[in-house]
Design a protein around this motif. Structure first.
Motif, PDB file in Angstrom:
ATOM      1  N   THR A 425       0.841  -1.208   0.000  1.00  0.00           N
ATOM      2  CA  THR A 425       0.000   0.000   0.000  1.00  0.00           C
ATOM      3  C   THR A 425       0.870   1.249   0.000  1.00  0.00           C
ATOM      4  O   THR A 425       0.572   2.219  -0.701  1.00  0.00           O
ATOM      5  N   ASN A 426       1.990   1.193   0.727  1.00  0.00           N
ATOM      6  CA  ASN A 426       2.878   2.355   0.732  1.00  0.00           C
ATOM      7  C   ASN A 426       3.515   2.578  -0.634  1.00  0.00           C
ATOM      8  O   ASN A 426       3.695   3.709  -1.061  1.00  0.00           O
ATOM      9  N   GLN A 427       3.827   1.467  -1.324  1.00  0.00           N
ATOM     10  CA  GLN A 427       4.397   1.629  -2.673  1.00  0.00           C
ATOM     11  C   GLN A 427       3.422   2.377  -3.553  1.00  0.00           C
ATOM     12  O   GLN A 427       3.795   3.282  -4.300  1.00  0.00           O
ATOM     13  N   LEU A 428       2.147   1.965  -3.468  1.00  0.00           N
ATOM     14  CA  LEU A 428       1.140   2.614  -4.322  1.00  0.00           C
ATOM     15  C   LEU A 428       0.983   4.075  -3.927  1.00  0.00           C
ATOM     16  O   LEU A 428       0.828   4.945  -4.787  1.00  0.00           O
ATOM     17  N   LEU A 438       5.517  11.860 -13.870  1.00  0.00           N
ATOM     18  CA  LEU A 438       5.635  11.012 -15.056  1.00  0.00           C
ATOM     19  C   LEU A 438       5.278  11.773 -16.325  1.00  0.00           C
ATOM     20  O   LEU A 438       5.932  11.636 -17.342  1.00  0.00           O
ATOM     21  N   TRP A 439       4.200  12.558 -16.262  1.00  0.00           N
ATOM     22  CA  TRP A 439       3.853  13.275 -17.495  1.00  0.00           C
ATOM     23  C   TRP A 439       4.326  14.723 -17.508  1.00  0.00           C
ATOM     24  O   TRP A 439       4.354  15.348 -18.540  1.00  0.00           O
ATOM     25  N   ALA A 440       4.717  15.250 -16.326  1.00  0.00           N
ATOM     26  CA  ALA A 440       5.198  16.636 -16.327  1.00  0.00           C
ATOM     27  C   ALA A 440       6.641  16.710 -16.810  1.00  0.00           C
ATOM     28  O   ALA A 440       7.025  17.661 -17.482  1.00  0.00           O
ATOM     29  N   MET A 441       7.431  15.677 -16.471  1.00  0.00           N
ATOM     30  CA  MET A 441       8.860  15.768 -16.768  1.00  0.00           C
ATOM     31  C   MET A 441       9.186  15.830 -18.247  1.00  0.00           C
ATOM     32  O   MET A 441       9.990  16.661 -18.656  1.00  0.00           O
ATOM     33  N   PRO A 442       8.611  14.931 -19.067  1.00  0.00           N
ATOM     34  CA  PRO A 442       8.937  15.013 -20.501  1.00  0.00           C
ATOM     35  C   PRO A 442       8.664  16.405 -21.057  1.00  0.00           C
ATOM     36  O   PRO A 442       9.480  16.951 -21.803  1.00  0.00           O
ATOM     37  N   PHE A 598       9.721   3.490  -9.236  1.00  0.00           N
ATOM     38  CA  PHE A 598       8.500   3.376  -8.437  1.00  0.00           C
ATOM     39  C   PHE A 598       7.336   2.871  -9.271  1.00  0.00           C
ATOM     40  O   PHE A 598       6.492   2.131  -8.783  1.00  0.00           O
ATOM     41  N   ALA A 599       7.300   3.290 -10.528  1.00  0.00           N
ATOM     42  CA  ALA A 599       6.206   2.841 -11.389  1.00  0.00           C
ATOM     43  C   ALA A 599       6.278   1.325 -11.549  1.00  0.00           C
ATOM     44  O   ALA A 599       5.263   0.620 -11.467  1.00  0.00           O
ATOM     45  N   VAL A 600       7.495   0.812 -11.737  1.00  0.00           N
ATOM     46  CA  VAL A 600       7.654  -0.641 -11.875  1.00  0.00           C
ATOM     47  C   VAL A 600       7.194  -1.340 -10.603  1.00  0.00           C
ATOM     48  O   VAL A 600       6.447  -2.320 -10.625  1.00  0.00           O
ATOM     49  N   LYS A 601       7.633  -0.783  -9.440  1.00  0.00           N
ATOM     50  CA  LYS A 601       7.232  -1.391  -8.166  1.00  0.00           C
ATOM     51  C   LYS A 601       5.717  -1.354  -8.013  1.00  0.00           C
ATOM     52  O   LYS A 601       5.106  -2.305  -7.513  1.00  0.00           O
TER      53      LYS A 601
END
Length: 1584
Positions: A425-428, A438-442, A598-601
């Motif tokens: 739950t903490n990972q999520l 994720l979408w701001a960086m590009p 983190f996304a992978v986790k």
């Protein structure tokens, strides 16, 4: 120059001959009217209001009431303020062009600004006092302002002023804004109907605010307070005076509670189950998006806005540097062409060419950017917390419905469930935090590259590509880090396991002098752990190095390329804008690797969650409930807490339907006096094997039924099958209902039939007080409680506990022994007011007296008087005579059923079998009575633990008091001071344990690195400035004064030298500097990490040595958990958390300092502004650190109960379901989750509070830096390149200021770990030296085994009373001595005295002529043997347990095993001597373990053997073996036996009877028996 409203160079200015409105000056004057009107009206109201407000201040925040359009109004007002600022700036700049001052150009704008500010203050006060009528004033103001501005705009249009002129655009904007504000005002009138309408609408504040417990006000305060977290001020500043407690942070607002979010998520989850495809697993991702998508989108919007505003920094810098030089002497004549209405109109771009305007724009952009960024963070964190609450509730509800077979067949282990709760739950949640990235960086990266290209052309792409190409390396390092961390974790679990074993068996290790062997084994695993920590440190430092070096490399690549392509260096404005852009670009790339990881986790976590939510559930136990009407009753009671929601919709019924699946009506039962009936049932645990087959039984109502049978024949399974925990393959379980008439008579008092009081075989306790464990949610009834406690004979045990029955027990509380735990569980079953009681082998852990008492008082009296139906599973056949009904089982089916008489007549064989078993049990009974019963033993250990602990606590308290007296001179402020002090002492201790050389290396390399980085940028400034200076010298002589001086100072080639040569000179130095910078980055990042490592190594090494060599008393008074904590949590913090924090802290501090240094050296005036900023910063960090520490503690302390509650529930599933307590446990879980979430929310809000404040400070620093440099340039002080340098540095400060404070706060929390470890390093070690040298001791000492005890006095601690007083005794070589006495008479203390384990403060013990106090401990203890009363085995091999020093041959070991009657058993094991022993020797029975200990004592061939109550935990047969062995194998050795069954020492040569630390009787046993009234004689009588 005189000031005049319309200017004094033109007489026409004041004439109105062409019509009043055609005079521009008059129109501007008209614009002043509304502003003045507003100020005149509102000031009196505000003052009167504020005068009476004193009464309002104390009112709780329930006055927060938002009028409709609240946020819209705030946003529009802010825009209005901004436009007014623009208008003012435009007026000022235009005014400069005119020949005389025209006040009307900027005065209305200034008044407008003040009026707008007043309007918002006024509105806020009206809103808090909920007095809408007064809003009319504002409405009139907006209307008037709208009209006057419209007139102005219309006149402009008439005079051909168009959008190409800035003033026209500004006026148009103002018209639009005033119009919109007017609309907002009309909307308020429409909704609230407060004027022009007959019945105004009454409004109540939101529910949360009516509840005074809600302290988290973020959703309810006004927009400004929301953006700056102003409402947190009282909390954070108050923390300084007294710590923040749970009471202070109150409850969560309804929208954030776990229940609300759980229902949201659950609906989204269940909606995906379609009718066509009910089996398809719903997607968790989709349900998460449906439930929490909107806030994430909002947060992303904020994030985009912040990122775009972030690019304003570099652009403004380039503008400021560029336009600093341009003089204002552009021919005024050209400008005057743009005059209309007698004043000058400037074009839209001209304003942006003014450096002062740009500086203010830069400031506003920074403030806005930071506000948006923090808003984005806050929204994601709040959503993340909501999601976590929802997921926890979802997991918990699933746990309550898990089928038991899942748990027992190992498909779902407790560990997996704990991981789901603690990790997944903490990972999520973390993924959600990082998800907008994720979408701001590009977007950020693409924008940055475009801007760079615009500034520097192709060469910029080279630099950008350096950054982009190195990003995958970052990702690689990040994944490596994760792997290494896993390895480290495995090693540290191993290390902890070994440490735990050592600490549990510490007494044995010391008695056998094996400390060092075991110490080495821990050091060995620690070595492995350190190796992986080294790799970890290496990768961490690599990642830090990449982060620091990439911008340098990128800048280097860019400017070298620029040099080769354009043959010249860049101009200052380009260079520093590029520098700032590179700094902006590095952050997203550095973070991207983390986010991807983190996304992978998160993907993995979601998959695990999905599997868990799809796992098998328990069937509908419809037969166990009557109709639904009854089951709703208990449900309603527990759901009272969720009332808050019910006002909006009847949610409770949804909840209840979901709690209890719909029930089918009951089948009519055949007979009414049967409580439960199973007809041809076959049950399984989920695999295809039938556990129970062909079951036909009935349990008669109100009678005692016993279920007997061999171990493993399915007795417990039968109980669980009746409770509905097993899967029924065929057959039914019927539960009877009471006849209706009875229901009516009893009314509400009717016992809750549908719950069953159940005591499981493996006792299960809650982490709660004893009383709560027994009442278990039922109302407390004193009489009944007392009766239950007496029946279970718990009173003596409760009296021993420090707080009686209010003592916390369970995993985190006091450790009780097995028997005590089991009795509490039985007491719980007895206390519940249920018709049916299931007891599963309640006697297994009890000794005989207790089980008899429990049978008589508890079961026969207490339960039978209540006419409750009892089902008892037992092995004790002697109780069968009490049974009303007996069910005998064999191999999963029923062998016989009936009363004892039936069986006696029908199945003689079975009855005889029982009789023989009963006789055997009776013999055991006698034997059991002889021993000082197990219970007293348990109580004794408990008592010992407590008394010693209390003594320790007293000592501790005294210490603390002393400390306080030293520090505290009777003043309050000291305490507050102490809380805000940074623990320098501890930091120094940490650094010094890292080694002085490393510290020196770290400090020097850090300083060097930062100075080199500053030099690089300074050099860049010189290089670019030299360009502009040269062009300046060739062209005009504008900067004649400055450039030669500069070049002269820098001893560069003279201005006459060809440009290319000079350029290449600059370039080579630049390359050399960059290379040096990159190397230093590498060195510093490595030194810090390895400093941390050496500190961790030393601290752990010292801690282990100190603790293992501490006197035994230390372990009596220090709880095991506390010592283990030092080795687990604290060591982990020292290993992994302190080094990165330290690194980050030093880096950000040095960056800030170097930046401030650079700015100050360029414009010394900046230092004056620095003083107030410094003061502000000091107070912010001081308050924040204290509050943050408290909130972090709260977060940690509320997390533990939550995790425990989950694992507790998973362990006690069957009990909770049997008791029908699911609703109560859910409620508890929701409360715990909410508490933890509140703490976490406040912690993150406090972080936002800090960041907003430090960011605004940073923005002010940028503004002052810009202002001072522009100001000093006016007086011609320095070159443009340096201004660019100063501003670029000022921009970095904004990023790093909050890190300084955050890291300080973190470091302070983490240093607590060092402090705790340090406090243990202060313990005294035992005196291992002794006054003799070990070489002086004869090799074979003690060869005879002669013992003289002379006037011996012993105490455990100098603070305590002596336990042995003046004892004298003499033992001849080879004698067998027995020592007996009551509990606490000092028998065991005497045995410890032989090993010098206790403080011998008078007298001495002489063995074979040597005083043992003079011997080195190692020598003394390695020459004696002892067998302790509780057998201790270590995990490893059998060989290791017998002879850890590896000194003996195999034959010797086999011989020892043979003597101990273990040879055959060991031979049968796989591996023989190398067979595995599990932790604590769990794979052998207690008796076998005791025999191993005997073998261990025999392996060590010493002539003195001491047996300390060694036969206490052994059955008769084994004890006889032991006695024989002692007589034969130890025939020629001196044996001292401390007995607690007296008959074992009747054959001894000498008996010593002790009482209260003195010797009472001392003679041969025969002589002592002749003294009729002697103590020994009475002991033997009692024993016979």
């Amino acid at each position: 120059m005189a000031l005049s409203f319309c200017g004094n160079n033109d007489i026409k200015a004041y004439s109105v001959e062409y019509g009043v409105l055609n005079n521009g000056c008059f129109v501007d004057a008209l614009n002043l009217v509304p502003h003045v009107f507003l100020l005149f009206i509102t000031f009196p109201i505000l003052f009167i209001g504020w005068g009476s407000q004193s009464s309002k201040v104390q009112i709780h925040h329930n006055t927060w009431l938002h009028f409709p359009g609240h946020n819209m109004r705030w946003i529009l007002t802010f825009l209005l303020l901004f436009v007014h600022v623009c208008e003012f700036a435009e007026g000022l700049v235009s005014n400069k062009v005119m020949s005389s001052n025209h006040l009307h150009l900027f005065m209305p704008a200034f008044m407008g600004f003040i009026a707008a500010t007043t309007s918002v203050v006024y509105y806020h006060n009206i809103e808090t006092s909920n007095f809408p009528k007064l809003l009319l004033v504002l409405f009139i103001y907006w209307v008037l302002a709208f009209i006057t501005k419209s007139i102005k705009l219309w006149k402009f249009a008439e005079y051909k002023v168009g959008p190409q002129h800035l003033r026209f655009c500004i006026t148009a904007l103002l018209v639009i804004l005033y119009g919109l504000l007017m609309a907002v005002e009309i909307n308020v009138i429409r909704v609230r109907k407060y004027v022009f309408f007959a019945n105004p609408q009454k409004v109540k504040p939101p529910e949360d605010l009516q509840d005074l417990g809600v302290r988290f006000l973020q959703p309810f305060v006004n927009l400004l307070s929301k953006a700056t977290y102003w409402w947190m001020n009282p909390l954070i500043i108050g923390a300084h005076k007294r710590p923040i407690e749970l009471k202070k942070i109150g409850k969560l607002p309804i929208a954030m509670r776990a229940l609300t979010n759980y229902l949201r998520l659950k609906d989204a989850y269940e909606d995906q189950r379609t009718a066509e495809d009910p089996e398809r697993a719903p997607s968790i991702w989709r349900s998460m998006y449906r439930a929490f998508g909107r806030p994430i989108l909002l947060s992303s919007t904020f994030r985009y806005l912040a990122d775009l505003l972030g690019f304003a920094g570099p652009l403004c810098i380039s503008g400021i540097v560029k336009y600093l030089k341009t003089k204002d002497e552009v021919a005024t004549a050209d400008k005057m062409k743009e005059t209309y209405l007698g004043v000058y109109f400037m074009s839209s771009t001209e304003l942006l060419q003014n450096s002062s305007v740009l500086a203010i724009l830069l400031f506003l952009a920074l403030v806005l950017q930071r506000t948006f960024l923090q808003a984005s963070y806050y929204v994601t964190i709040e959503t993340g917390i909501n999601l976590r609450g929802a997921l926890l509730a979802m997991i918990y509800n699933k746990i309550l419905r898990l089928s038991t077979s899942n748990m027992s067949m190992g498909e779902m282990t407790l560990g997996q469930i704990n991981n789901l709760v603690a990790i997944e739950t903490n990972q999520l949640m973390w993924f959600l935090f990082l998800c907008p990235n994720l979408w701001a960086m590009p977007v950020q990266i693409v924008m940055g590259v475009i801007l760079l290209y615009y500034l520097l052309g192709c060469s910029a792409l080279v630099g950008a590509s350096v950054i982009v190409l190195l990003a995958p390396v970052q990702y690689l390092i990040a994944t490596k880090l994760a792997d290494t961390q896993k390895n480290t974790l495995e090693h540290s679990t191993d290390r902890l396991k070994t440490t735990t074993e050592i600490l549990k068996g510490i007494k044995l290790l010391k008695l056998y002098a094996w400390e060092n062997i075991f110490c080495d084994s821990v050091e060995e695993t620690r070595g492995k752990e350190l190796t992986s920590l080294k790799t970890f440190a290496f990768y961490t430092s690599m990642s830090i190095f990449m982060n620091a070096a990439i911008p340098i490399a990128a800048v280097l690549a860019t400017f070298v390329m620029h040099h080769f392509i354009n043959k010249t260096g860049p101009s200052p404005s380009e260079a520093f804008a590029a520098l700032a852009l590179f700094h902006i670009l590095v952050t997203p790339l550095f973070l991207l690797s983390t986010v991807v990881r983190f996304a992978v986790k998160a993907l993995v976590s979601v998959q695990k969650l999905g599997e868990f939510l799809q796992s098998d559930e328990i069937g509908d136990d419809s037969w166990r409930n009557g109709d639904i009407s009854v089951t709703l009753e208990p449900g309603k009671k527990h759901l009272g807490m969720t009332k808050a929601i019910n006002r909006k919709q009847p949610m409770r019924y949804q909840m209840d339907n979901y709690e209890h699946p719909t029930r089918r009506p009951l089948r009519p039962t055949e007979t009414e006096d049967v409580a439960v009936k199973v007809s041809n049932g076959s049950f399984t645990w989920g695999s295809n094997l039938l556990t129970l087959s062909d079951i036909n039984i009935r349990i008669p109502t109100g009678q005692l039924t016993m279920i007997v049978g061999q171990v493993g024949c399915g007795k417990s399974s039968l109980l669980l099958a009746m409770l509905g925990e097993m899967q029924a393959i065929e057959g039914r379980v019927y539960w009877s209902k009471l006849p209706d008439c009875e229901m009516i008579n009893e009314g509400n008092i009717s016992k809750n039939r549908y719950s069953v009081a159940y005591a499981a075989q493996k006792s299960w306790l809650l982490n709660a007080t004893v009383e709560e464990n027994i009442t278990f949610g039922s109302p407390f009834n004193k009489q009944r409680y007392k009766a239950v406690i007496d029946a279970c004979s718990l009173q003596p045990d409760i009296d021993l506990l420090p707080f009686g029955d209010q003592t916390e027990i369970g995993e985190r509380g006091i450790n009780l022994s097995g028997g005590q735990r089991q009795r509490i569980c039985v007491a719980r079953a007895l206390y519940q007011n249920t018709n049916i009681v299931f007891l599963d082998d309640p006697f297994s852990a009890l000794d005989i007296h207790l089980s008899d008492h429990l049978m008589q008082e508890g079961i026969l009296k207490f339960l039978q008087d209540d006419k409750r139906t009892v089902v008892l599973v037992t092995h004790k056949l002697q109780y069968l005579i009490h049974a009303d009904w007996i069910i005998a089982m064999k191999d999963g089916s029923v062998l016989r059923e009936g009363t004892l008489k039936d069986i006696q007549t029908h199945d003689v064989e079975l009855y005889d079998h029982w009789k023989t078993l009963m006789n055997r049990q009776d013999q055991e009974l006698e034997k059991d009575i002889q021993q000082d019963s197990q219970t007293t033993l348990e109580r004794k250990t408990l008592r010992r633990a407590f008394y010693s602990r209390e003594a320790k606590n007293q000592i501790d308290d005294e210490d603390e008091e002393e400390e306080e007296e030293e520090e505290d001179d009777d003043n309050m402020s000291m305490t507050t001071n102490r809380r805000s002090k940074i623990p320098w002492k501890v930091c120094w201790c940490y650094l010094s344990s890292g080694g002085f050389f490393m510290v020196f290396l770290m400090v020097s390399s850090k300083l060097l690195k930062h100075s080199v980085i500053v030099t690089i940028d300074y050099w860049l400034a010189l290089w670019t400035s030299s360009k502009t200076n040269q062009s300046a010298e060739d062209g005009s002589d504008m900067f004649n004064g400055t450039s030669p001086a500069y070049i002269g100072n820098a001893s560069l080639p003279t201005p006459g030298a060809p440009e290319a040569e000079q350029d290449s000179y600059y370039l080579t130095v630049f390359i050399i500097l960059c290379a040096a910078g990159i190397t230093l980055c590498l060195i510093t990042s490595l030194t810090v990490e390895f400093l941390g490592l050496s500190a961790a190594t030393n601290l752990h090494h010292n801690l282990l040595n100190k603790i293992i060599h501490a006197p035994i008393r230390f372990f009596d008074i220090t709880p095991l958990g506390q010592i283990l904590n030092r080795f687990s949590a604290d060591t982990n913090i020292i290993d992994q958390h302190i080094p990165p924090t330290l690194e980050s802290l030093t880096r950000s501090t040095l960056l800030c300092l170097s930046a401030i240094g650079v700015i100050a050296s360029i414009t010394p005036a900046f230092l004056i502004a620095l003083v107030p900023l410094g003061v502000a910063f000091y107070f912010i960090q001081k308050y924040f650190r204290v509050a943050s520490k408290d909130l972090q503690d709260l977060d940690d302390s509320t997390q533990l109960p939550l995790l425990c509650h989950f694992s507790e529930t998973a362990e006690g599933l069957t009990t909770i379901r049997a008791f029908r307590q699911e609703a109560r446990f859910k409620q508890r879980m929701l409360e715990l989750t909410d508490t933890n979430n509140t703490a976490y929310l406040f912690l993150s809000a406090a972080n936002r509070w800090l960041e907003v404040r430090t960011d605004y400070l940073g923005a002010v620093i940028v503004l002052t830096a810009a202002a001072t440099s522009i100001w000093s340039l006016r007086y011609g002080l320095q070159a443009g390149g340096l201004v660019g340098l100063g501003l670029t540095y000022a921009l970095t400060v904004t990023n790093y200021l909050n890190w300084v404070v955050r890291n300080l706060a973190d470091l302070e929390v983490q240093m607590a770990a060092v402090k705790k470890v340090n406090s243990f390093l202060g313990t005294e070690s035992e005196n291992y030296e002794g006054s003799m040298d070990s070489s002086q001791v004869p090799e074979n000492w003690p060869h005879n085994g002669e013992i003289k005890i002379q006037d011996l006095c012993v105490r455990y601690d100098p603070m305590l009373k002596p336990v042995l007083k003046h004892v004298n005794a003499y033992v001849e070589p080879g004698q067998k001595v027995g020592i007996c006495g009551r509990t606490g008479s000092g028998k065991s203390s005497l045995s410890l005295a032989f090993f010098n384990m206790v403080d011998i403060f008078e007298g001495k013990i002489i063995i074979d002529g040597i005083d043992i106090c003079k011997l080195p401990l190692q020598t003394l203890r390695s020459r004696l043997s002892i067998i302790l009363q509780d057998p201790v085995l270590f995990s490893g091999s059998i060989r290791f347990n017998l002879d850890p020093e590896r000194t003996c041959t195999d034959d010797r070991l086999w011989e020892a095993l043979e003597i101990a009657q273990l040879k055959n058993m060991v031979k049968a094991l796989a591996g023989g001597l190398d067979a595995v022993v599990t932790e604590g020797g769990e794979n052998f029975s207690v008796g076998q373990r005791q025999l191993f200990c005997l073998a261990r004592a025999f392996v060590r061939k010493s002539s003195i053997l001491i047996m300390d109550e060694a036969t206490a935990s052994i059955d008769m047969a084994t004890e006889n073996i032991l006695q024989k062995v002692v007589m034969t194998a130890f025939a020629d050795r001196t044996v001292v036996t401390i007995a607690h069954r007296v008959h074992t020492i009747l054959t001894a040569d000498l008996v010593i009877v002790m009482k209260r630390g003195n010797i009472l009787e001392y003679d041969k046993p025969e002589t002592l028996l002749e003294q009729e009234d002697g103590m020994f004689a009475s002991f033997v009588k009692a024993d016979m």
